[in-house]
Design a protein around this motif. Structure first.
Motif, PDB file in Angstrom:
ATOM      1  N   MET A 104      42.916  40.039  58.369  1.00  0.00           N
ATOM      2  CA  MET A 104      42.900  40.221  56.918  1.00  0.00           C
ATOM      3  C   MET A 104      43.101  41.680  56.553  1.00  0.00           C
ATOM      4  SD  MET A 104      39.819  39.700  54.154  1.00  0.00           S
ATOM      5  CE  MET A 104      39.734  37.925  54.251  1.00  0.00           C
ATOM      6  N   PHE A 105      42.413  42.549  57.276  1.00  0.00           N
ATOM      7  CA  PHE A 105      42.405  43.970  56.924  1.00  0.00           C
ATOM      8  C   PHE A 105      43.656  44.708  57.409  1.00  0.00           C
ATOM      9  CE2 PHE A 105      37.814  42.793  57.601  1.00  0.00           C
ATOM     10  CZ  PHE A 105      37.559  42.581  56.252  1.00  0.00           C
ATOM     11  N   GLN A 106      44.446  44.028  58.210  1.00  0.00           N
ATOM     12  CA  GLN A 106      45.706  44.617  58.658  1.00  0.00           C
ATOM     13  C   GLN A 106      46.877  44.136  57.811  1.00  0.00           C
ATOM     14  OE1 GLN A 106      45.897  43.433  62.773  1.00  0.00           O
ATOM     15  NE2 GLN A 106      43.944  44.416  63.269  1.00  0.00           N
ATOM     16  N   GLY A 107      46.607  43.154  56.952  1.00  0.00           N
ATOM     17  CA  GLY A 107      47.668  42.552  56.164  1.00  0.00           C
ATOM     18  C   GLY A 107      48.137  43.421  55.009  1.00  0.00           C
ATOM     19  N   LYS A 108      49.322  43.089  54.497  1.00  0.00           N
ATOM     20  CA  LYS A 108      49.959  43.848  53.424  1.00  0.00           C
ATOM     21  C   LYS A 108      49.111  43.855  52.155  1.00  0.00           C
ATOM     22  CE  LYS A 108      54.136  43.963  50.575  1.00  0.00           C
ATOM     23  NZ  LYS A 108      55.440  43.301  50.266  1.00  0.00           N
ATOM     24  N   THR A 109      48.534  42.704  51.802  1.00  0.00           N
ATOM     25  CA  THR A 109      47.783  42.620  50.552  1.00  0.00           C
ATOM     26  C   THR A 109      46.550  43.516  50.572  1.00  0.00           C
ATOM     27  OG1 THR A 109      48.550  40.395  50.026  1.00  0.00           O
ATOM     28  CG2 THR A 109      46.467  41.069  49.050  1.00  0.00           C
ATOM     29  N   TRP A 110      45.782  43.470  51.653  1.00  0.00           N
ATOM     30  CA  TRP A 110      44.596  44.328  51.744  1.00  0.00           C
ATOM     31  C   TRP A 110      45.000  45.802  51.641  1.00  0.00           C
ATOM     32  CZ3 TRP A 110      39.455  43.918  51.408  1.00  0.00           C
ATOM     33  CH2 TRP A 110      38.670  44.993  51.844  1.00  0.00           C
ATOM     34  N   ARG A 111      46.098  46.155  52.297  1.00  0.00           N
ATOM     35  CA  ARG A 111      46.549  47.545  52.264  1.00  0.00           C
ATOM     36  C   ARG A 111      46.929  47.955  50.828  1.00  0.00           C
ATOM     37  NH1 ARG A 111      44.619  48.243  56.193  1.00  0.00           N
ATOM     38  NH2 ARG A 111      44.122  50.172  55.096  1.00  0.00           N
ATOM     39  N   GLU A 112      47.548  47.037  50.088  1.00  0.00           N
ATOM     40  CA  GLU A 112      47.928  47.328  48.702  1.00  0.00           C
ATOM     41  C   GLU A 112      46.695  47.475  47.815  1.00  0.00           C
ATOM     42  OE1 GLU A 112      52.320  45.168  48.390  1.00  0.00           O
ATOM     43  OE2 GLU A 112      50.538  44.169  47.587  1.00  0.00           O
ATOM     44  N   VAL A 113      45.742  46.561  47.985  1.00  0.00           N
ATOM     45  CA  VAL A 113      44.524  46.588  47.178  1.00  0.00           C
ATOM     46  C   VAL A 113      43.758  47.883  47.402  1.00  0.00           C
ATOM     47  CG1 VAL A 113      42.232  45.536  46.969  1.00  0.00           C
ATOM     48  CG2 VAL A 113      44.272  44.090  46.964  1.00  0.00           C
ATOM     49  N   ILE A 114      43.568  48.252  48.663  1.00  0.00           N
ATOM     50  CA  ILE A 114      42.810  49.462  49.006  1.00  0.00           C
ATOM     51  C   ILE A 114      43.596  50.723  48.649  1.00  0.00           C
ATOM     52  CG2 ILE A 114      41.744  50.773  50.877  1.00  0.00           C
ATOM     53  CD1 ILE A 114      40.276  48.174  50.076  1.00  0.00           C
ATOM     54  N   GLY A 115      44.877  50.724  48.974  1.00  0.00           N
ATOM     55  CA  GLY A 115      45.700  51.895  48.697  1.00  0.00           C
ATOM     56  C   GLY A 115      45.752  52.215  47.213  1.00  0.00           C
ATOM     57  N   ASN A 116      45.770  51.185  46.386  1.00  0.00           N
ATOM     58  CA  ASN A 116      45.836  51.403  44.938  1.00  0.00           C
ATOM     59  C   ASN A 116      44.637  52.187  44.413  1.00  0.00           C
ATOM     60  OD1 ASN A 116      46.698  50.847  42.104  1.00  0.00           O
ATOM     61  ND2 ASN A 116      44.861  49.556  42.107  1.00  0.00           N
ATOM     62  N   VAL A 117      43.427  51.768  44.799  1.00  0.00           N
ATOM     63  CA  VAL A 117      42.244  52.443  44.253  1.00  0.00           C
ATOM     64  C   VAL A 117      42.023  53.812  44.900  1.00  0.00           C
ATOM     65  CG1 VAL A 117      41.104  50.330  43.508  1.00  0.00           C
ATOM     66  CG2 VAL A 117      40.707  51.175  45.822  1.00  0.00           C
ATOM     67  N   LYS A 118      42.467  53.966  46.119  1.00  0.00           N
ATOM     68  CA  LYS A 118      42.343  55.285  46.753  1.00  0.00           C
ATOM     69  C   LYS A 118      43.275  56.290  46.068  1.00  0.00           C
ATOM     70  CE  LYS A 118      41.861  55.678  51.207  1.00  0.00           C
ATOM     71  NZ  LYS A 118      42.078  55.549  52.662  1.00  0.00           N
ATOM     72  N   THR A 119      44.425  55.802  45.624  1.00  0.00           N
ATOM     73  CA  THR A 119      45.376  56.668  44.933  1.00  0.00           C
ATOM     74  C   THR A 119      44.932  56.958  43.500  1.00  0.00           C
ATOM     75  OG1 THR A 119      47.221  55.849  46.259  1.00  0.00           O
ATOM     76  CG2 THR A 119      47.767  56.897  44.160  1.00  0.00           C
ATOM     77  N   SER A 120      44.477  55.901  42.809  1.00  0.00           N
ATOM     78  CA  SER A 120      44.130  56.035  41.389  1.00  0.00           C
ATOM     79  C   SER A 120      42.728  56.578  41.157  1.00  0.00           C
ATOM     80  CB  SER A 120      44.254  54.677  40.697  1.00  0.00           C
ATOM     81  OG  SER A 120      43.225  53.789  41.152  1.00  0.00           O
ATOM     82  N   GLY A 121      41.882  56.447  42.167  1.00  0.00           N
ATOM     83  CA  GLY A 121      40.480  56.804  41.988  1.00  0.00           C
ATOM     84  C   GLY A 121      39.707  55.738  41.231  1.00  0.00           C
ATOM     85  N   GLY A 122      40.306  54.562  41.080  1.00  0.00           N
ATOM     86  CA  GLY A 122      39.673  53.465  40.354  1.00  0.00           C
ATOM     87  C   GLY A 122      38.688  52.691  41.208  1.00  0.00           C
ATOM     88  N   ALA A 123      38.209  51.583  40.633  1.00  0.00           N
ATOM     89  CA  ALA A 123      37.206  50.749  41.292  1.00  0.00           C
ATOM     90  C   ALA A 123      37.839  49.515  41.922  1.00  0.00           C
ATOM     91  CB  ALA A 123      36.142  50.313  40.288  1.00  0.00           C
ATOM     92  N   LEU A 124      37.223  49.038  42.990  1.00  0.00           N
ATOM     93  CA  LEU A 124      37.580  47.768  43.612  1.00  0.00           C
ATOM     94  C   LEU A 124      36.597  46.718  43.111  1.00  0.00           C
ATOM     95  CD1 LEU A 124      39.019  45.914  45.619  1.00  0.00           C
ATOM     96  CD2 LEU A 124      37.565  46.864  47.432  1.00  0.00           C
ATOM     97  N   HIS A 125      37.108  45.687  42.439  1.00  0.00           N
ATOM     98  CA  HIS A 125      36.269  44.647  41.853  1.00  0.00           C
ATOM     99  C   HIS A 125      36.383  43.354  42.673  1.00  0.00           C
ATOM    100  CE1 HIS A 125      35.648  46.760  37.932  1.00  0.00           C
ATOM    101  NE2 HIS A 125      36.808  47.322  38.274  1.00  0.00           N
ATOM    102  N   PHE A 126      35.266  42.678  42.815  1.00  0.00           N
ATOM    103  CA  PHE A 126      35.224  41.361  43.439  1.00  0.00           C
ATOM    104  C   PHE A 126      34.670  40.364  42.433  1.00  0.00           C
ATOM    105  CE2 PHE A 126      34.942  44.274  47.057  1.00  0.00           C
ATOM    106  CZ  PHE A 126      35.863  43.723  47.938  1.00  0.00           C
ATOM    107  N   ILE A 127      35.392  39.263  42.227  1.00  0.00           N
ATOM    108  CA  ILE A 127      34.931  38.173  41.366  1.00  0.00           C
ATOM    109  C   ILE A 127      34.878  36.915  42.207  1.00  0.00           C
ATOM    110  CG2 ILE A 127      35.384  36.816  39.294  1.00  0.00           C
ATOM    111  CD1 ILE A 127      37.156  39.096  38.274  1.00  0.00           C
ATOM    112  N   GLY A 128      33.772  36.163  42.126  1.00  0.00           N
ATOM    113  CA  GLY A 128      33.737  34.906  42.870  1.00  0.00           C
ATOM    114  C   GLY A 128      32.372  34.258  42.883  1.00  0.00           C
ATOM    115  N   LEU A 129      32.338  33.086  43.502  1.00  0.00           N
ATOM    116  CA  LEU A 129      31.107  32.302  43.577  1.00  0.00           C
ATOM    117  C   LEU A 129      30.147  32.962  44.558  1.00  0.00           C
ATOM    118  CD1 LEU A 129      29.754  29.761  42.460  1.00  0.00           C
ATOM    119  CD2 LEU A 129      30.655  28.523  44.435  1.00  0.00           C
ATOM    120  N   PHE A 130      28.944  33.227  44.077  1.00  0.00           N
ATOM    121  CA  PHE A 130      27.991  34.078  44.779  1.00  0.00           C
ATOM    122  C   PHE A 130      26.975  33.234  45.536  1.00  0.00           C
ATOM    123  CE2 PHE A 130      24.387  37.233  44.528  1.00  0.00           C
ATOM    124  CZ  PHE A 130      25.005  38.259  45.221  1.00  0.00           C
TER     125      PHE A 130
END
Length: 555
Positions: A104-130
């Motif tokens: 999962m963590f080597q995949g393209k999507t994870w890299r895009e999700v993480i790379g985006n917030v590292k570049t923007s300085g924004g937050a990583l949000h998780f939504i889901g059934l807890f």
């Protein structure tokens, strides 16, 4: 494309159609106390069973592709198994394997999700059934992603929690909140800040499905994205406050809440952020996904739509490729019964009400949107009521039956599949009286169906996708004793059960092609609901594909 099924020369045929009845959430209970199915006056079902061969089928755990036999089945994997005739590894197992292997963590999507917030300085949000119910999501998956995000240099994480109370204990929210807050505290430091930002009950915000109640999704959008909602200092405070103000409220119905600090929400979703919807099951993730991804969106006024990198845990709709980004690929389910029947010229009807319409179509067809043949297949959706199911426990079973009786009489169809949602949807409410009512209402319709099938010279196969209404009280795992609340009432269980489900073959014009001893369990034993596909194919006069799980019929 698949080839047409080969005809079975030994099959002598029937005048009428094969009708597959899926009694959603109806199993054989393990305990006498709390078995609303056994406690209901199911005169028609018992009469049909008494004069028909029958057996029990497994509908949970490894029998439907879940990681272990401690995992309860659900309607999605159940209909997958029934419709494709084989067992595929399902969402929970796929996600767990992907995390454990690191894929999962080597995949393209994870890299895009993480790379985006590292570049923007924004937050990583998780939504889901807890919860750890392992039906829509698992909290361990969430924890693993938060840990990895910190390791990769993400500075800010916000979690938007949807309380369960359906696939786990009905008032267990704090059993997840408190340890999770401790978990976050152990991670937080001067360079990493992770907090719960908002939430509410899964049946109040966010997790609608099939377009039944878009107002739920709108409430979720305002809560998670805009930070609009009643304010609290912590998730615990929100839960405790709502429980005091609304006596008897269970977790799935808890109202929305927004966590604030100094009067401001701690976790609105802004431009430059990334969002992961961490449910692996798709039906209750599609609508919030649409709100994030669709440019031309008209279901409600989003007020503002932040520019984010959005990803789902899995691809929720393989045909429409929704969402655009996803972390784990779903099982590639091919060569379903529906595809084979279409290739073989079999005229088919699929029908249910809104709550389960997608199950007898999309999930039954292997997570595929649309028909295999516009000419040979008809799909009918009966619109569900938009109100708590315990207030209309009969749901739309009579209307479904009306349409099926008309279809049988028309002589147009060779195969009809239908789903009665009562046992599942009402079972999830925890209201025992309502569940009994729902069962008896459904039983009246089984009686009507049996008469029509007999008149037409057809065959009715009665089964289920998983248990639920057969296990309505919480029991001590060691002693089996009922667990009681402080008021002396049994503690309601709202989740699915691990119990087997019925398989009854009602064949009034049986011609000797298979062993048939009315009232005796002469069908094969030890099988799972994936065997229903081969069974129906045989009853239609064809030879099942060689790699399908075996039919229950001894031919």
């Amino acid at each position: 494309m698949v080839e047409a099924l080969k005809k079975n020369s030994a099959w002598k045929g029937r005048r009428g159609p094969v009708v597959l009845v899926i009694m959603d959430g109806v199993g054989y209970g393990k305990y006498k106390e709390g078995d609303a199915v056994a406690d209901s006056k199911m005169y028609n079902l018992e009469a049909i069973k008494a004069k028909s061969p029958h057996t029990r089928l497994k509908a949970h755990g490894t029998a439907v592709g879940l990681p272990s036999d401690e995992d309860m089945g659900n309607s999605e994997v159940g209909h997958n198994a029934i419709g494709c005739g084989r067992v595929f590894s399902q969402g929970a197992a796929l996600v767990s394997k992907s995390i454990e292997s690191g894929a999962m963590f080597q995949g393209k999507t994870w890299r895009e999700v993480i790379g985006n917030v590292k570049t923007s300085g924004g937050a990583l949000h998780f939504i889901g059934l807890f919860s750890d119910g392992n039906v829509h999501s698992h909290i361990d998956h969430l924890k693993a992603m938060i840990i990895k995000a910190k390791e990769e240099g993400v500075k800010k994480v916000r979690i938007h929690v949807l309380f369960d109370g359906r696939d786990v204990g009905e008032t267990s929210a704090l059993e997840y909140v408190d340890p999770f807050e401790t978990f976050l505290k152990s991670l937080n430091n001067a360079s990493f800040d992770a907090r719960i930002a908002s939430g509410g009950g899964r049946m109040w915000i966010t997790m609608d499905r099939y377009g039944a109640d878009w107002a739920m999704v709108e409430r979720g959008w305002k809560t998670h994205v805009l930070g609009m909602g009643r304010q609290f200092s912590s998730a615990r405070e929100a839960v405790e406050t709502y429980r005091k103000e609304i006596p008897g409220i269970i977790d799935q119905d808890l109202k929305e809440f927004v966590i604030t600090e100094n009067g401001k929400p701690v976790g609105t979703i802004e431009d430059g952020d990334s969002v992961i919807y961490f449910n692996f099951r798709g039906d209750r993730a599609l609508e919030m996904t649409a709100a994030f991804e669709q440019d031309d969106f008209d279901k409600f006024n989003r007020i503002r739509r932040p520019k984010v990198v959005y990803a789902g845990m899995m691809e929720y709709d393989g045909d429409m490729h929704v969402p655009k980004r996803y972390l784990v690929s779903p099982p590639a389910i091919d060569r379903t019964m529906g595809e084979y029947l279409a290739a073989s010229g079999v005229r088919t009807l699929a029908i249910s009400e809104t709550q389960k319409y997608g199950h007898v179509t999309y999930f039954f067809n292997g997570n595929r949107t649309g028909k295999f043949s516009e000419e040979l297949e008809d799909y009918i959706e009966i619109t569900s009521d938009v109100l708590p199911f315990e207030q209309r426990p009969w749901m739309k079973c009579a209307e479904i039956t009306d349409a099926v009786l008309e279809a049988i009489e028309s002589g147009k169809y060779n195969f009809i599949r239908l789903n009665y949602p009562n046992g599942d949807m009402v079972g999830h409410t925890g209201n025992y009286e309502a569940v009994v009512c729902s069962m008896e209402a459904m039983d009246l319709q089984l009686g009507r169906l049996a008469k029509a099938v007999e008149k037409a010279g057809g065959i009715m196969v009665i089964s289920a996708d998983h248990g639920n209404s057969d296990d309505m009280f919480e029991h001590d795992k060691k002693t089996g004793a009922v667990i009681y609340k402080e008021d002396g009432q049994p503690k309601a269980k709202t989740s699915h059960s691990l119990n087997p489900v019925p398989c009854i073959i009602y064949d009034p014009e049986h011609k000797g092609e298979y062993t048939y001893k009315p009232g005796e369990g002469v069908l094969k034993t030890g099988l799972g609901i994936s065997s229903l596909a081969a069974t129906c194919i045989q009853l239609l006069g064809f030879i099942p594909p060689e790699d399908y799980d075996p039919s229950v019929l001894a031919m």
